[in-house]
Design a protein around this motif. Sequence first.
Motif, short mmCIF file in Angstrom:
data_model
loop_
_atom_site.label_atom_id
_atom_site.label_comp_id
_atom_site.label_asym_id
_atom_site.label_seq_id
_atom_site.Cartn_x
_atom_site.Cartn_y
_atom_site.Cartn_z
N GLU A 33 3.59 23.10 -14.49
CA GLU A 33 3.28 24.50 -14.83
C GLU A 33 2.00 25.04 -13.64
O GLU A 33 2.19 26.00 -13.19
CB GLU A 33 2.56 24.37 -16.27
CG GLU A 33 3.44 23.94 -17.17
CD GLU A 33 4.21 25.10 -17.86
OE1 GLU A 33 4.06 26.27 -17.42
OE2 GLU A 33 4.64 25.11 -18.86
N THR A 34 1.05 24.11 -13.27
CA THR A 34 0.15 24.41 -12.48
C THR A 34 0.66 25.14 -11.07
O THR A 34 0.07 25.83 -10.48
CB THR A 34 -0.92 23.42 -12.26
OG1 THR A 34 -1.51 23.03 -13.43
CG2 THR A 34 -2.25 23.91 -11.37
N ARG A 37 2.28 28.35 -11.72
CA ARG A 37 1.53 29.41 -11.78
C ARG A 37 0.87 29.84 -10.54
O ARG A 37 0.67 31.15 -10.25
CB ARG A 37 0.51 29.15 -12.64
CG ARG A 37 0.88 29.30 -14.19
CD ARG A 37 -0.15 28.79 -15.08
NE ARG A 37 0.24 28.44 -16.46
CZ ARG A 37 -0.06 27.42 -17.41
NH1 ARG A 37 -1.20 26.69 -16.54
NH2 ARG A 37 0.37 27.20 -18.44
N ARG A 59 6.37 30.72 -20.19
CA ARG A 59 6.11 29.21 -19.82
C ARG A 59 6.94 28.70 -18.65
O ARG A 59 8.21 29.13 -18.94
CB ARG A 59 5.91 28.30 -21.04
CG ARG A 59 4.95 28.58 -21.94
CD ARG A 59 3.23 28.53 -21.77
NE ARG A 59 3.36 27.03 -21.53
CZ ARG A 59 2.01 26.23 -21.39
NH1 ARG A 59 1.18 27.21 -21.68
NH2 ARG A 59 1.93 25.01 -20.98
N GLU A 208 -1.39 13.97 -13.29
CA GLU A 208 -2.47 14.26 -14.25
C GLU A 208 -3.48 12.95 -13.84
O GLU A 208 -4.63 13.35 -14.24
CB GLU A 208 -1.75 13.71 -15.77
CG GLU A 208 -0.80 14.71 -15.88
CD GLU A 208 -0.23 14.36 -17.43
OE1 GLU A 208 -0.86 13.44 -18.22
OE2 GLU A 208 0.92 14.79 -17.80
N GLU A 237 -8.23 20.01 -18.12
CA GLU A 237 -7.75 21.09 -19.04
C GLU A 237 -6.35 21.41 -18.30
O GLU A 237 -5.39 21.55 -19.28
CB GLU A 237 -8.56 22.25 -18.55
CG GLU A 237 -8.18 23.64 -19.44
CD GLU A 237 -8.87 24.82 -19.14
OE1 GLU A 237 -8.79 25.85 -19.75
OE2 GLU A 237 -10.08 24.53 -18.12
N GLN A 238 -6.03 21.24 -16.94
CA GLN A 238 -4.76 21.62 -16.72
C GLN A 238 -3.63 20.51 -17.12
O GLN A 238 -2.70 20.77 -17.69
CB GLN A 238 -4.53 21.70 -15.13
CG GLN A 238 -5.23 22.73 -14.62
CD GLN A 238 -5.43 22.76 -13.02
OE1 GLN A 238 -5.38 21.61 -12.38
NE2 GLN A 238 -5.41 24.09 -12.40
N ASP A 241 -2.51 20.93 -20.75
CA ASP A 241 -2.00 22.20 -21.43
C ASP A 241 -0.30 22.04 -21.36
O ASP A 241 0.32 22.14 -20.48
CB ASP A 241 -2.30 23.29 -20.15
CG ASP A 241 -1.73 24.58 -20.52
OD1 ASP A 241 -1.30 24.76 -21.60
OD2 ASP A 241 -1.47 25.32 -19.61
N LYS A 242 0.06 21.59 -22.56
CA LYS A 242 1.41 20.89 -22.66
C LYS A 242 1.65 21.92 -24.17
O LYS A 242 1.23 21.62 -25.19
CB LYS A 242 1.46 19.60 -22.71
CG LYS A 242 1.02 18.88 -21.63
CD LYS A 242 1.26 17.25 -21.82
CE LYS A 242 0.76 16.30 -20.55
NZ LYS A 242 0.84 15.10 -20.78
N GLN A 243 2.86 22.46 -23.91
CA GLN A 243 3.47 23.18 -25.13
C GLN A 243 4.87 22.61 -25.40
O GLN A 243 5.61 22.13 -24.74
CB GLN A 243 3.54 24.62 -24.58
CG GLN A 243 4.01 25.39 -25.77
CD GLN A 243 3.95 26.95 -25.48
OE1 GLN A 243 3.16 27.54 -24.82
NE2 GLN A 243 4.98 27.72 -26.15
#
Length: 251
Positions: A33-34, A37, A59, A208, A237-238, A241-243
């Motif tokens: 994700e990072t 983005r 997402r 991570e 924080e990154q 960030d898991k959905q």
Amino acid sequence: MNKVCPDAAQAVADIPDGASLAVGGFGLSGVPETLIRALHTRGTRGLRVVSNNCGIDDRGLGVLLGAGQIARVTGSYVGENKEFARQYLVGELEVELVPQGTLAERLRAGGAGIPAFYTPAGVGTQVAEGGLPWRYSADGTVAVASPPKETRDFHGRLHVLEHGITTDYALVRAWRGDLHGNLVFRRAAANFNPLAAMAGRITIAEVEELVDPGELLPEQVHVPGIYVQRVVHLTAEQAADKQIEKRTVSA
């Protein structure tokens, strides 16, 4: 040998318009994700993406898709991404749909230096015979269709020839990584990440947890650092960030 980049923006700064990208993840699990983005912020356009799917509308790769930054997708699954379906059906996006196992093997083969292989998957369908719509015209007619593929009989069973995939860049997400780029994936996040990492000529991994060389035992490593050129250490924080794409609960 220290492959760590200061941040995601610098890690993707040289990805040009029109580049091909192998991107790890399945649904929303293990998606970088990072890095995605950062690419969105940079505004890189005309991307040719190889990934199992394109996330959802806001997402994962759906972020790039919604901004009109993706020109072509090679993947297996449209999923819950309504914008993906809309762009494909009105001719804004070219899509090559590939059987999921075949896609995985095409990435692995490309990373292993294997130019092509035969598989029984797709024999007797448009996957082998051609005619799958890759791009529609605005009026709904087929503008670009898939070509027929070579088939060959092995021991009385037909197989179709599929080509290995290599890409200019790869974006992946790992649980742990070291300064040399050795990567470890955790549980379902392994999915397409190791295969995408192998297929990219320049592979960028967001991790991570970042550890020193020697802390990862050789038998723990899923992708050796020889495949990885850049590493980005995520903030807490990154990393958190898991959905979940679909949450199922029971009474």
